[in-house]
Write a protein that holds these residues in place. Structure first.
Motif, short mmCIF file in Angstrom:
data_model
loop_
_atom_site.label_atom_id
_atom_site.label_comp_id
_atom_site.label_asym_id
_atom_site.label_seq_id
_atom_site.Cartn_x
_atom_site.Cartn_y
_atom_site.Cartn_z
N LEU A 25 37.58 72.65 0.79
CA LEU A 25 36.72 71.86 0.04
C LEU A 25 36.21 73.15 -0.77
CD1 LEU A 25 33.57 70.42 0.40
CD2 LEU A 25 33.15 72.00 2.34
N MET A 26 36.12 74.94 -0.54
CA MET A 26 35.61 75.52 -1.08
C MET A 26 36.36 75.11 -2.19
SD MET A 26 33.34 77.59 0.23
CE MET A 26 33.68 78.98 -0.53
N SER A 27 37.13 74.83 -2.74
CA SER A 27 38.00 75.10 -3.94
C SER A 27 37.68 73.60 -4.54
CB SER A 27 39.90 74.77 -3.69
OG SER A 27 39.83 74.22 -3.20
N ALA A 28 36.97 72.33 -4.13
CA ALA A 28 36.70 71.19 -4.55
C ALA A 28 34.76 71.22 -5.65
CB ALA A 28 36.21 70.53 -3.26
N ASN A 29 35.19 70.05 -6.37
CA ASN A 29 34.07 69.83 -6.61
C ASN A 29 33.32 68.75 -5.89
OD1 ASN A 29 33.90 71.16 -9.05
ND2 ASN A 29 34.98 69.18 -9.93
N ILE A 30 31.91 69.26 -5.37
CA ILE A 30 31.12 68.11 -4.97
C ILE A 30 30.05 67.84 -5.43
CG2 ILE A 30 31.39 69.12 -2.98
CD1 ILE A 30 28.15 70.11 -3.68
N TYR A 31 29.10 66.48 -5.00
CA TYR A 31 27.80 66.51 -5.31
C TYR A 31 26.50 66.66 -4.69
CZ TYR A 31 31.39 63.55 -7.37
OH TYR A 31 32.83 63.02 -7.64
N PHE A 32 25.40 66.44 -5.78
CA PHE A 32 24.19 66.95 -4.57
C PHE A 32 23.31 65.71 -5.34
CE2 PHE A 32 24.51 70.82 -7.10
CZ PHE A 32 23.71 70.81 -7.38
N PRO A 33 22.32 65.76 -4.94
CA PRO A 33 20.76 65.07 -5.46
C PRO A 33 20.79 65.88 -6.22
CG PRO A 33 20.09 64.73 -3.39
CD PRO A 33 22.03 65.20 -3.28
N GLY A 34 19.85 65.98 -7.70
CA GLY A 34 19.47 66.90 -8.42
C GLY A 34 19.46 66.60 -9.97
N THR A 35 18.36 67.50 -10.94
CA THR A 35 18.56 67.19 -12.00
C THR A 35 18.37 68.59 -12.58
OG1 THR A 35 16.18 67.13 -12.23
CG2 THR A 35 16.70 65.06 -12.05
N GLU A 56 19.61 57.24 -7.82
CA GLU A 56 19.30 58.67 -7.70
C GLU A 56 19.80 59.55 -8.57
OE1 GLU A 56 17.05 61.43 -6.09
OE2 GLU A 56 17.45 59.36 -4.30
N LYS A 57 19.31 60.18 -9.17
CA LYS A 57 19.92 61.24 -10.01
C LYS A 57 20.86 62.15 -9.52
CE LYS A 57 18.04 59.67 -14.17
NZ LYS A 57 17.65 58.77 -13.55
N PHE A 58 22.13 63.04 -9.87
CA PHE A 58 22.80 63.98 -9.37
C PHE A 58 23.43 65.05 -10.42
CE2 PHE A 58 25.51 60.72 -10.80
CZ PHE A 58 26.96 61.62 -10.68
N ILE A 59 23.69 65.63 -9.27
CA ILE A 59 25.48 66.22 -10.54
C ILE A 59 25.88 67.00 -9.42
CG2 ILE A 59 24.92 68.86 -10.94
CD1 ILE A 59 22.23 68.76 -11.19
N CYS A 60 27.30 67.65 -10.37
CA CYS A 60 28.85 67.48 -9.62
C CYS A 60 28.93 69.20 -10.44
CB CYS A 60 29.52 66.74 -10.20
SG CYS A 60 31.33 67.05 -9.36
N MET A 61 29.09 69.59 -9.24
CA MET A 61 29.84 71.07 -9.63
C MET A 61 31.05 71.55 -7.90
SD MET A 61 26.48 73.85 -8.17
CE MET A 61 25.27 72.73 -10.03
#
Length: 273
Positions: A30-40, A91-96
């Protein structure tokens, strides 16, 4: 966005919820993966998925939900599919990378994959430990400085779930040849008997990997036992031929875990494998 890796991570997450042996592996991935969350990012969005890189000066607004205990809770997700179960399609989201997300949200309560079949809360204390590279603080090292008489034996009730989980964990460490269980009682201490796990190695582990193994064993043991009790670890020395604890493990009890050695293939098996 690699869907295959996301599916593997989600399958491991579901497994880790039920089996402590896989929790350290899940956290590492998980720590090395990309995740998604709602945001702009505060920039104009065009209403479709775009890939662009954020520099260190980019302002990010993260959406949170109300929470009774912490006031607010921040959701994050392992995939777009899991995110759409909890958020509206527009919903707008960011992946990082998850590790960067954890740094950005320090002090907040987080929840992974809400509204799905597997979910987990991450407290601010847990996040600090993970960022420090420490998944568990359950183990301590000590050395017996004087001759101590202890009583060894087998527990009346075998901790089958614990031994099953430890076996699955140790299978990830090819340096561990076998593992043994005993119950140890020290009459000089006013404490109930503890479990002691004896580990027999066929190779030397690097210090960092050894510490990670010790910590993970402590974590798995703590999560696998309904009635908590102390767990001691011993590295078995096969050269110890006296009647001490090393001798007991190697000669008076049976290993609960033995590494499966690959079988040699015959000529025809090699030709048709």
């Amino acid at each position: 966005m690699n869907k295959d890796l996301e599916k593997q991570l989600e399958a491991l997450f579901l497994q880790a919820l039920h089996e402590p042996a896989y929790r350290a592996e899940f956290i590492e991935k998980l720590m090395s993966a990309n995740i998604y969350f709602p945001g702009t990012t505060g920039e104009n969005d065009v209403g479709q998925i775009q890939e662009r890189y954020l520099d260190e000066n980019t302002a990010v607004q993260i959406k949170s939900w109300p929470n009774e205990a912490y006031g607010r809770i921040i959701p994050f997700f392992t995939s777009l599919e899991k995110m759409r179960l909890a958020l509206s399609p527009d919903e707008k989201f960011i992946c990082m990378p998850c590790s960067i997300f954890f740094v950005m949200t320090q002090g907040s309560l987080l929840i992974l994959n809400p509204e799905s079949d597997a979910t987990k809360e991450f407290t601010p204390e847990e996040i600090l430990q993970l960022l420090a590279g420490n998944n568990s603080d359950q183990t301590q090292s000590y050395t017996v400085e004087e001759e101590t008489q202890i009583m060894l034996g087998q527990p009346e009730q075998r901790p089958d779930f614990l031994l099953d989980q430890l076996s699955k964990l140790l299978s990830q460490y090819p340096e561990v040849d076998s593992a043994f269980l005993a119950q140890m009682y020290n009459p000089t201490q006013d404490q109930p008997p503890s479990f002691i796990i004896g580990l027999l190695f066929n190779d030397v582990l690097e210090t960092e990997k050894m510490n990670r193994l010790h910590n993970t064993i402590g974590q798995v043991a703590n999560d696998s036992l309904e009635l908590k009790r102390s767990i001691d670890l011993l590295h078995i020395d096969p050269q110890q031929t006296d009647d001490g604890i090393h001798h007991y493990f190697l000669n008076e009890t049976k290993a609960f875990y033995v590494r499966q050695k690959p079988q040699k293939k015959g000529l025809f098996a090699k030709l048709f494998s």
